[in-house]
Design an enzyme around this catalytic site. Sequence first.
Site, PDB file in Angstrom:
ATOM      1  CD  GLU A  16      -1.784   2.143   1.850  1.00 36.16           C
ATOM      2  OE1 GLU A  16      -1.134   2.997   1.197  1.00 36.16           O
ATOM      3  OE2 GLU A  16      -2.172   2.301   3.005  1.00 36.16           O
ATOM      4  CB  CYS A  72      -2.036   6.283   2.727  1.00 34.85           C
ATOM      5  SG  CYS A  72      -3.132   5.374   3.805  1.00 34.85           S
TER       6      CYS A  72
HETATM    7  P1  NAP Z   1       9.609   3.611   3.438  1.00 31.88           P
HETATM    8  O1  NAP Z   1      10.874   4.314   3.149  1.00 31.88           O
HETATM    9  O2  NAP Z   1       8.844   3.127   2.279  1.00 31.88           O
HETATM   10  O3  NAP Z   1       9.951   2.387   4.411  1.00 31.88           O
HETATM   11  C1  NAP Z   1       8.959   1.502   4.925  1.00 31.88           C
HETATM   12  C2  NAP Z   1       9.630   0.200   5.351  1.00 31.88           C
HETATM   13  O4  NAP Z   1      10.121  -0.477   4.209  1.00 31.88           O
HETATM   14  C3  NAP Z   1      10.812   0.397   6.269  1.00 31.88           C
HETATM   15  O5  NAP Z   1      10.801  -0.649   7.223  1.00 31.88           O
HETATM   16  C4  NAP Z   1      12.000   0.252   5.359  1.00 31.88           C
HETATM   17  O6  NAP Z   1      13.057  -0.298   6.094  1.00 31.88           O
HETATM   18  C5  NAP Z   1      11.523  -0.740   4.324  1.00 31.88           C
HETATM   19  N1  NAP Z   1      12.144  -0.509   3.018  1.00 31.88           N
HETATM   20  C6  NAP Z   1      12.021   0.588   2.238  1.00 31.88           C
HETATM   21  N2  NAP Z   1      12.700   0.436   1.094  1.00 31.88           N
HETATM   22  C7  NAP Z   1      13.270  -0.790   1.153  1.00 31.88           C
HETATM   23  C8  NAP Z   1      14.114  -1.529   0.262  1.00 31.88           C
HETATM   24  N3  NAP Z   1      14.503  -1.030  -0.917  1.00 31.88           N
HETATM   25  N4  NAP Z   1      14.518  -2.750   0.657  1.00 31.88           N
HETATM   26  C9  NAP Z   1      14.144  -3.262   1.846  1.00 31.88           C
HETATM   27  N5  NAP Z   1      13.363  -2.611   2.725  1.00 31.88           N
HETATM   28  C10 NAP Z   1      12.927  -1.394   2.388  1.00 31.88           C
HETATM   29  O7  NAP Z   1       8.616   4.512   4.276  1.00 31.88           O
HETATM   30  P2  NAP Z   1       8.866   5.435   5.548  1.00 31.88           P
HETATM   31  O8  NAP Z   1      10.211   5.196   6.122  1.00 31.88           O
HETATM   32  O9  NAP Z   1       7.741   5.198   6.431  1.00 31.88           O
HETATM   33  O10 NAP Z   1       8.754   6.919   4.990  1.00 31.88           O
HETATM   34  C11 NAP Z   1       9.455   7.413   3.874  1.00 31.88           C
HETATM   35  C12 NAP Z   1       8.500   8.192   2.970  1.00 31.88           C
HETATM   36  O11 NAP Z   1       7.442   7.332   2.545  1.00 31.88           O
HETATM   37  C13 NAP Z   1       7.762   9.335   3.643  1.00 31.88           C
HETATM   38  O12 NAP Z   1       8.497  10.523   3.666  1.00 31.88           O
HETATM   39  C14 NAP Z   1       6.510   9.431   2.843  1.00 31.88           C
HETATM   40  O13 NAP Z   1       6.742  10.230   1.710  1.00 31.88           O
HETATM   41  C15 NAP Z   1       6.226   8.027   2.404  1.00 31.88           C
HETATM   42  N6  NAP Z   1       5.181   7.343   3.215  1.00 31.88           N
HETATM   43  C16 NAP Z   1       3.958   7.192   2.696  1.00 31.88           C
HETATM   44  C17 NAP Z   1       2.984   6.554   3.456  1.00 31.88           C
HETATM   45  C18 NAP Z   1       1.601   6.389   2.937  1.00 31.88           C
HETATM   46  O14 NAP Z   1       0.773   5.824   3.638  1.00 31.88           O
HETATM   47  N7  NAP Z   1       1.321   6.847   1.768  1.00 31.88           N
HETATM   48  C19 NAP Z   1       3.256   6.061   4.720  1.00 31.88           C
HETATM   49  C20 NAP Z   1       4.542   6.214   5.213  1.00 31.88           C
HETATM   50  C21 NAP Z   1       5.486   6.848   4.434  1.00 31.88           C
HETATM   51  P3  NAP Z   1      14.567   0.244   6.033  1.00 31.88           P
HETATM   52  O15 NAP Z   1      14.521   1.656   5.567  1.00 31.88           O
HETATM   53  O16 NAP Z   1      15.050   0.050   7.406  1.00 31.88           O
HETATM   54  O17 NAP Z   1      15.162  -0.690   5.060  1.00 31.88           O
END
Ligand code: NAP
Length: 528
Positions: free
Chosen positions: A264, A301
């Site tokens: 999601e 989201c």
């Molecule tokens: P994220 O960067 O997507 O990370 C979520 C989870 O996935 C973390 O546990 C991360 O762990 C893991 N992950 C991400 N990329 C990965 C990869 N290439 N390989 C393995 N694991 C991976 O989300 P976030 O840290 O919550 O926030 C970052 C940005 O996402 C926010 O600034 C926002 O823009 C967006 N966001 C959107 C929503 C929504 O509901 N639309 C919710 C939250 C965030 P590690 O980083 O430890 O590997």
Amino acid sequence: MIHGKNHIGFTLSAQGKEYTSSISPIDGHALEGKFHLATDTEVEKAIALATKAFKTYQNISGEKRALFLEAIADGIEQLGDTLIRRTIEETALPEGRIKGEMGRTTGQLRMFARLIKEGSWVEAIIDTALPNRKPLPRPDIRKVLKPVGLVVVFTASNFPLAFSTAGGDTASALASGCPVIVKAHESHLGTNQLIADAIIKAAKQTHMPDGVFSSLTGKGHQPGQKLLGHPSVKSVAFTGSFTGGKALMDIAAKRDEPIPVFAEMGSVNPVLLCQDKLKSEPGQLAKILANSITLGCGQFCTKPGLLLAVESPELEKFSEELATAIQAYPATTMLNQGIWKNYSVKRNESLSVKGVNAIEPPVTNDTNQPLGHPVIAMVNGLDFLKNPKLQEEVFGPFSLIIRCQNMQELSEVAKSLKGQLAASVMGTENDLPAYKNVITELQQKVGRLIFNAAPTGVEVGHAMQHGGPFPSSSDSRFTSVGTSAVKRFVRPVAFQDMPELLLPEELKNANPLKILRQVNGEITRDRI
Ligand code: NAP
């Protein structure tokens, strides 16, 4: 107590010599607890235990699995203030929100418990044999949903409870009969540990197999990628960024045995503002939308990120009202430094696109305080159509009004939209004939279409659909909220001419579980 260890089934493990900490979003100091990063050996151990646990867990009755889910809910409630305080420290979310989310988390655990106690969710379908059918006899075929195996859950930063360690993904996977390994989110490691402790306690209390649940801490995409690449992992649930979700989808697709990633990834959730509604209630509309855009500092989201309308004096009036209404919402602390920086960058990128003008001007002197300042901007339909970048999610309290020249342009804007979790139509009965085509266009793009309410606020129930066409979700046929979320972690298995002794309980002639089944095309609880 914060011990900082990984949960490898029932064992607390701290083999890793490297640590990480949760950071206070408010002032950047490291919060109590050093969390051991899981080593490759610990990852392997958790997977081996889960694989073994699956052999027994998949055959444990729905009634017993329900007791496990209920015990988790009880355990979370018993954590009470300890949990609430820690979650507030780690996320800067207000107490009311955390308490509400706690209720939602325990509520959905109990909802899944009721679902599996009743049992009919497994969709048992039976076509009995027709030995005298001409020209060929029909065999006896019986189909039922069975759990797929080990599920890895990547927890969300913006829902520390309801989409995290014991959130909807974990609850639905455990309900369906799959063991779970959680990859903890670095933003709320203490919250994760307290909840993981409660899950393990509940598993022991209700005699679940060791390995039914594990939780691992990692950094730099480990142990996430290691888990994802392991052949024993059969499915993945993820809530977060598009970049993260797409990266996981790509890794899963390249495995020798590709597996589904139920990601999601958020969306911009367009809101259609119809003319008669704008004319009759501009102030009320502005209040509803200002509240929704700033709710949880826009870190949902389902935040309304685009407001679509045809240009008119009423739209100008509404825009002024929205700009005024938004001022009632001061900037609040965002979930973490990364999300705050990302918000500033993405918001400023949007504002720098030709034709985009801030109505409520952005704060230019952002300090090191991770405060999310609400901003409303406006762009003409034509400029929007020329800049696909404006369709990207700006995660935070930002929303863009798209002012179209006429209905034709509005229709083109709706047609140009990518897949969305939700869209709202703000209209009166008088509006509906003129906007019918645009509304039909929107329906093609979304998982949930809403009339006269904001897209934020996702009801947890049986009919909810929280999942839309790509890129909002990886598979729009499924939902991550509501009881149907269990369907992500099961697969249909058909049994042909199977002796009664080898049939699952759900398919036996006597219908011992008294579930609703489809027998020869009729829905019934009767025995055969
Ligand atoms: P994220 O960067 O997507 O990370 C979520 C989870 O996935 C973390 O546990 C991360 O762990 C893991 N992950 C991400 N990329 C990965 C990869 N290439 N390989 C393995 N694991 C991976 O989300 P976030 O840290 O919550 O926030 C970052 C940005 O996402 C926010 O600034 C926002 O823009 C967006 N966001 C959107 C929503 C929504 O509901 N639309 C919710 C939250 C965030 P590690 O980083 O430890 O590997």
